[in-house]
Motif scaffolding. Structure first.
Motif, PDB file in Angstrom:
ATOM      1  N   TYR A  84       0.807  -1.228   0.000  1.00  0.00           N
ATOM      2  CA  TYR A  84       0.000   0.000   0.000  1.00  0.00           C
ATOM      3  C   TYR A  84       0.839   1.277   0.000  1.00  0.00           C
ATOM      4  N   PRO A  85       1.890   1.368   0.814  1.00  0.00           N
ATOM      5  CA  PRO A  85       2.755   2.555   0.679  1.00  0.00           C
ATOM      6  C   PRO A  85       3.439   2.606  -0.693  1.00  0.00           C
ATOM      7  N   GLY A  86       3.746   1.436  -1.263  1.00  0.00           N
ATOM      8  CA  GLY A  86       4.350   1.396  -2.596  1.00  0.00           C
ATOM      9  C   GLY A  86       3.402   1.937  -3.656  1.00  0.00           C
ATOM     10  N   ILE A  87       2.133   1.577  -3.565  1.00  0.00           N
ATOM     11  CA  ILE A  87       1.146   2.101  -4.506  1.00  0.00           C
ATOM     12  C   ILE A  87       0.994   3.610  -4.311  1.00  0.00           C
ATOM     13  N   ALA A  88       1.012   4.046  -3.059  1.00  0.00           N
ATOM     14  CA  ALA A  88       0.940   5.497  -2.798  1.00  0.00           C
ATOM     15  C   ALA A  88       2.144   6.203  -3.425  1.00  0.00           C
ATOM     16  N   CYS A  89       3.328   5.605  -3.343  1.00  0.00           N
ATOM     17  CA  CYS A  89       4.523   6.182  -3.981  1.00  0.00           C
ATOM     18  C   CYS A  89       4.335   6.281  -5.494  1.00  0.00           C
ATOM     19  N   LEU A  90       3.807   5.231  -6.098  1.00  0.00           N
ATOM     20  CA  LEU A  90       3.556   5.269  -7.542  1.00  0.00           C
ATOM     21  C   LEU A  90       2.624   6.424  -7.897  1.00  0.00           C
ATOM     22  N   CYS A  91       1.588   6.611  -7.092  1.00  0.00           N
ATOM     23  CA  CYS A  91       0.648   7.715  -7.343  1.00  0.00           C
ATOM     24  C   CYS A  91       1.352   9.068  -7.233  1.00  0.00           C
ATOM     25  N   MET A  92       2.192   9.218  -6.226  1.00  0.00           N
ATOM     26  CA  MET A  92       2.884  10.495  -6.029  1.00  0.00           C
ATOM     27  C   MET A  92       3.922  10.734  -7.125  1.00  0.00           C
ATOM     28  N   MET A  93       4.567   9.682  -7.590  1.00  0.00           N
ATOM     29  CA  MET A  93       5.517   9.822  -8.687  1.00  0.00           C
ATOM     30  C   MET A  93       4.781  10.183  -9.982  1.00  0.00           C
TER      31      MET A  93
END
Length: 180
Positions: A84-93
């Motif tokens: 979930y934090p990884g998906i959030a990182c993808l969204c922010m990138m």
């Protein structure tokens, strides 16, 4: 801006490590998850098995399989901490790669929603661990499925949307470089 992107990228790599570690540990155990000489499907437990089949499986498995399934669900918490934090990182990138404010806002909301996806996944695991310990599934089964479907919807929507933007951005950069 570039510095922010690289920070999100480094956090994504850390999350990816947790994701891979959790996934590897869970995959390693799956061959031992047997009931009546058939594999127990984790996706089945999450999405497809009716209440009666979950009760039947959790009532009928031996102590060894019960222990391994408990470990599997425990390792899922590590997997979640990467997912979930990884998906959030993808969204922010992806947010940094797009110009339109409305899309930036959607990506920010999708990143923020990963907190709920993660929470729903934790709730799902607590239900499965509870039922594993005492295979009595009551009226909460309907709520359980709402939680599971919500978790999947939030995670997949954010992952697919952000990855598609990031891939498009990389392809756009490559075509600009080849044109020069």
């Amino acid at each position: 801006m570039k510095n922010d992107f690289s920070r999100w990228q480094r956090l994504l790599l850390f999350c990816f490590g947790l994701f891979i570690a959790g996934a590897f540990a869970m995959k390693w155990m799956e061959s031992d998850l047997l009931y009546n000489n058939e594999k127990i499907s984790i996706f089945g437990l999450e999405l497809f098995y009716p209440k009666e089949k979950i009760i039947d499986i959790f009532s009928g498995i031996n102590d060894k399989v019960r222990t391994i399934l408990g470990y599997h669900l425990s390792f899922d918490f590590i997997f979640m901490a990467g997912c979930y934090p990884g998906i959030a990182c993808l969204c922010m990138m992806a947010r940094m790669e797009i110009g339109r404010k409305s899309i930036k806002s959607i990506l920010f909301i999708l990143a923020f929603l990963q907190i709920f996806g993660w929470t729903f996944d934790v709730i799902e695991n607590f239900y499965l661990l509870k039922w594993l310990k005492n295979p009595v599934v009551g009226d909460e089964f309907g709520f359980y499925h709402v939680v599971v479907y919500s978790k999947w919807t939030i995670a997949l929507l954010a992952a697919v949307f952000s990855i598609s933007i990031l891939v498009r951005s990389v392809l756009k950069r490559k075509s600009l470089k080849s044109a020069v």
